[in-house]
Structure formats: structure tokens, C-alpha cells
Design a protein around this motif. Structure first.
Motif, PDB file in Angstrom:
ATOM      1  N   ILE A  49       0.866  -1.179   0.000  1.00 49.37           N
ATOM      2  CA  ILE A  49       0.000   0.000   0.000  1.00 49.37           C
ATOM      3  C   ILE A  49       0.901   1.227   0.000  1.00 49.37           C
ATOM      4  CG2 ILE A  49      -1.736   1.285   1.283  1.00 49.37           C
ATOM      5  CD1 ILE A  49      -2.667  -1.368   2.481  1.00 49.37           C
ATOM      6  N   THR A  50       0.801   2.033  -1.044  1.00 47.39           N
ATOM      7  CA  THR A  50       1.653   3.202  -1.197  1.00 47.39           C
ATOM      8  C   THR A  50       0.796   4.456  -1.174  1.00 47.39           C
ATOM      9  OG1 THR A  50       3.198   1.910  -2.547  1.00 47.39           O
ATOM     10  CG2 THR A  50       3.425   4.301  -2.610  1.00 47.39           C
ATOM     11  N   ASN A  51       0.948   5.242  -0.117  1.00 49.39           N
ATOM     12  CA  ASN A  51       0.193   6.490   0.004  1.00 49.39           C
ATOM     13  C   ASN A  51       0.795   7.556  -0.903  1.00 49.39           C
ATOM     14  OD1 ASN A  51      -1.430   5.352   2.093  1.00 49.39           O
ATOM     15  ND2 ASN A  51       0.249   5.729   3.529  1.00 49.39           N
ATOM     16  N   ALA A  52      -0.010   8.542  -1.229  1.00 47.97           N
ATOM     17  CA  ALA A  52       0.442   9.620  -2.106  1.00 47.97           C
ATOM     18  C   ALA A  52       1.606  10.372  -1.454  1.00 47.97           C
ATOM     19  CB  ALA A  52      -0.711  10.586  -2.384  1.00 47.97           C
ATOM     20  N   PRO A  53       2.570  10.863  -2.239  1.00 44.66           N
ATOM     21  CA  PRO A  53       3.707  11.595  -1.672  1.00 44.66           C
ATOM     22  C   PRO A  53       3.265  12.909  -1.050  1.00 44.66           C
ATOM     23  CG  PRO A  53       3.706  11.768  -4.063  1.00 44.66           C
ATOM     24  CD  PRO A  53       2.644  10.772  -3.704  1.00 44.66           C
ATOM     25  N   ARG A  54       4.008  13.335  -0.030  1.00 42.83           N
ATOM     26  CA  ARG A  54       3.683  14.585   0.649  1.00 42.83           C
ATOM     27  C   ARG A  54       4.353  15.783  -0.013  1.00 42.83           C
ATOM     28  NH1 ARG A  54       3.947  12.804   7.068  1.00 42.83           N
ATOM     29  NH2 ARG A  54       2.732  10.878   6.845  1.00 42.83           N
TER      30      ARG A  54
END
Length: 424
Positions: A49-54
Motif C-alpha cells: 500500500i503506497t500512500n500519495a507523496p507529501r
């Protein structure tokens, strides 16, 4: 999810798209696992699971493309009807869905190359434990963790398999070991982690912090604070006992003038010259002041230093009547004598042959540090090293097993202010 991954061991990674999270290292390690252990193809799945970059930038774009290429390569090589080795979710996953993934995962994998406090292992352990009464009677919760040694929570997870994320082989072997661990061992590791997580809650850390703060400030009301030094590099606030009396210049000068005999003990580094001065030799102004002080027959003047007798003798040769104490008093030259002598002529220095190789090991691992060999001591200077790493490294020699086993126990004196470790 249970039906989707039925018959497979599930490895789970939950990370932000960040260059320090080691997502590409995790994918490469999983690829290596399938290459070296073909019997596990079709039986193990990596859910990433890869969250959107900050933030945004060229490096993140390259990481995004590299991760997608690795996922495509792995799935292209070993996918089969009903089986896809990597399930890559590059989107926001709401909390309830993330809890579901944590619950079905057999192993959580964290391969960050640098991370202060990663909460994924703790969240995973809590979800595998589940709420009270949800499991069938006799069911024992199980969990397995593969955690990077560079993650802040790593030391608190004693049952986890710790890895160097930069070593693809090490991470792959850790994944293989995790999926082959027996249910009994998984349960024992989970119990250990659950005890730690359930006891060390936010409330525990808050209470612990408040207790430490209260203990360290218990006497502050009765203490006096003084500002010492100038500028950002040297200024510090010092809290002293209420009975402490600061020497006023006027009172000091009055006592000096009225006394008949005066003993002046002057430290060298940090007093007569600044710490880490470009030139270690005393300037002319210092020599002139010392000459004026020694010219008064009422004064007995000593210069005390950790430096060698050769250095002090050469620097103050032109100042008649000054006493010198080299290597912190191991060698002294009184004002009324022209030759040095040792205060401990029968001291045993055989320990230096054993300690020096040990210090050299740590010196080689600490860039910017060096060792000074003295007659009475070995001094490790780490002032030019990285401050945090130097302060961490300096604590290690004291725990070295060869120092503990030595019959002649040397004394280790650490001075963080001057970034020095002296072994005497």
C-alpha cells in the motif's frame, strides 16, 4: 480479502511514496525470494500500500516509475491464473480498509532506510490482536515483523526480524524466514510485542515524560540560573544551588589586593585559550599576563592542562616562576624546579597495549576522530566527527568485553563538552 488471498502467505507493506521508505528495496527483495525459492510461487503474496507523496520532485517521479516497473516485472514473470504475486495499491487507503489488510497479513515488512518513528509495526500488532472477544475460544493471535534496523521503533520490537534494508539478500532471507516460522513461534513473538504495545501507550509515555520533567526540575525553584558565554556557540544557562555565590569582579580584586599569599590555578584549554583554537600555542597576551603575575612574589601561579610536558615546557619556557602540571597532574614542574617529575612513578601502563587496538577500531568507524597517545592516558578526540554519531560511539568502548575482562581496569572519563574520551 480472506477469500482473495486464500492459500497464500500475505506480506504487507504500508508506506508513503518517499525516497527513504525503501519501497523499491522491498520489491527487489520479494523478487529475489521468488527467484531463489520457486516452491513458494503461487503461495506468497506481497501487498504494497503506497500512500500519495507529501511533496513533489524529480526523485519522487523516478521512484514512482521504478516501483511500477518492478511490480510489472515481478507480476509479468510469475503471475498465473488466479495468482498475482504483487498487489500494488497506489492510492489513499481509508482506515477501515487498512485495518482489514493488517488483520489478514501474516507478515508486516518495513524496509525504510531512514525513519524516526514508524507506527506501522504497532498498528499491525494491534490489528492482529483484535478487540476483546472477537476470536474463537482457544485461538492464539499470531504476527511476524520484518523491520529495518534504521527505524526508530526497531529497538522496542525484540521479537521482530531486524534487517539492513540496503542488503537485498538479507531482506529476502528475512521474508523467507518469516513465512516459514511455525505458528507457535509466531504466537510467542506476537505476545511479546502485544505486551509492549498495550503497556506503552500514549498515556504511559505522557506520564513518564511528566515524571521525568518533575524529577529533573524538583529543586529548580531553589536554584539560581546564570548565563555563561557569548553567542550561539558558547552561551549556555547553568542552574546552581541557591547557596552558590557568584564571584564579583570587585570582591575578587579586593581580596586579591589584601592577601599576602595567593595560589592561582589556571586551566589551559578553554580558559587561557579557547577550545579548538586554530593554534594550540598561547598568544603573546597570555604570556605577558603570566609574566606579570609571576613577577609578584606573593603569587604562586600554576598552569594545568591535559597536554604533554613537552608542549607545556616549550610554550612557557620564557615565563620564569610558573608551575606546570601536564597530563592533568600526572607530570608536574613546580615553580622552584627546572625539571619535570611524575607523581606516580610506579604506575602500571601495560593496559595501553590492550586498549589502543580497541580504540583504533572505533576511531576507524568514526570519521573526523583521532587518537592521542600520552604517557598516562589514551585520548580519543571526536570533536570534528558528526555530533550525534560521535556521542553515540563514545559510549561503546566502556561496554567492550575485552575491557571488562582485563585484570588492570582502566578508567574511562568522557567529556561531552570538549568531545573527548580519556582512558587512564
Amino acid at each position: 480479502l480472506v477469500s482473495q488471498f486464500e492459500g497464500c502467505q500475505v506480506l504487507l507493506g504500508v508506506d508513503d511514496l518517499d525516497v527513504f521508505k525503501g519501497i523499491e528495496l522491498k520489491l527487489q527483495a520479494f523478487e529475489r525470494l521468488l527467484e531463489e525459492h520457486p516452491e513458494w510461487r503461487g503461495k506468497v503474496v506481497l501487498v504494497q500500500i503506497t500512500n500519495a507523496p507529501r511533496s513533489s520532485g524529480k526523485e519522487l517521479g523516478e521512484l514512482h516509475e521504478a516501483a511500477k516497473a518492478l511490480v510489472a516485472a515481478v507480476n509479468g514473470r510469475w503471475s498465473s491464473p488466479g495468482y498475482q504475486p504483487v498487489c500494488y495499491l497506489e492510492r489513499h487507503v481509508p482506515l477501515h480498509e487498512r485495518i482489514a489488510f493488517y488483520t489478514v497479513a501474516d507478515v508486516a515488512v518495513v524496509t525504510a532506510t531512514r525513519d524516526g518513528m514508524n507506527l506501522v509495526p504497532y498498528e499491525y500488532v494491534v490489528c492482529r490482536q483484535g478487540p476483546p472477544g472477537w476470536a474463537e475460544p482457544g485461538h492464539k493471535p499470531q504476527s511476524m515483523l520484518v523491520v529495518s534496523e534504521f527505524v526508530g521503533c526497531s529497538p522496542s520490537l525484540s521479537g521482530a526480524i531486524r534487517v539492513n534494508p540496503w542488503s537485498i539478500d538479507a531482506v529476502s532471507d528475512a521474508m523467507f524466514s518469516a513465512i516459514r516460522t511455525s505458528p507457535e513461534h509466531r504466537s510467542l513473538r506476537h505476545d511479546k510485542h502485544w505486551r509492549y504495545v498495550s503497556e506503552h501507550t500514549v498515556g504511559f509515555w505522557a506520564a513518564s515524560y511528566v515524571q521525568d520533567l518533575a524529577r529533573s526540575t524538583k529543586q529548580h525553584v531553589a536554584m539560581k540560573c546564570y548565563g555563561l558565554g557569548l553567542g550561539l556557540d558558547t552561551f549556555r544557562l547553568v542552574a546552581l544551588d541557591a547557596n552558590f555565590k557568584k564571584l564579583e569582579d570587585s570582591a575578587t580584586m579586593a581580596a586579591y589586593r589584601s592577601s599576602q599569599r595567593r595560589l592561582l590555578l589556571l586551566d589551559y584549554d578553554g580558559t587561557l585559550i579557547p577550545h579548538r583554537n586554530i593554534s594550540a600555542a598561547p598568544p603573546e597576551t597570555v604570556l605577558t599576563v603570566l609574566e606579570a603575575l609571576t613577577a609578584d612574589t606573593c603569587n604562586e601561579v600554576w598552569v594545568i592542562s591535559g597536554r604533554s610536558q613537552q608542549e607545556l615546557g616549550g610554550w612557557f619556557e620564557g615565563v620564569p616562576g610558573v608551575g606546570l602540571a601536564a597530563e592533568h597532574g600526572f607530570f608536574i614542574r613546580p615553580p622552584w624546579r627546572s625539571r619535570w617529575y611524575s607523581r606516580f612513578p610506579l604506575a602500571d601502563h601495560t593496559w595501553q597495549a590492550m586498549v589502543l587496538p580497541i580504540l583504533k577500531q572505533y576511531c576507524e568507524c568514526t570519521d573526523g576522530s583521532h587518537i592521542e597517545v600520552k604517557a598516562s592516558a589514551l585520548v580519543w578526540h571526536y570533536g570534528d566527527a558528526d555530533p550525534d554519531f560521535g556521542n553515540w560511539q563514545v559510549r561503546r568502548p566502556a561496554r567492550h568485553h575485552r575491557l571488562k575482562q582485563n585484570a588492570v581496569q582502566p578508567l574511562l572519563v568522557s567529556s561531552p563538552l570538549t568531545a573527548v574520551l580519556a582512558v587512564q
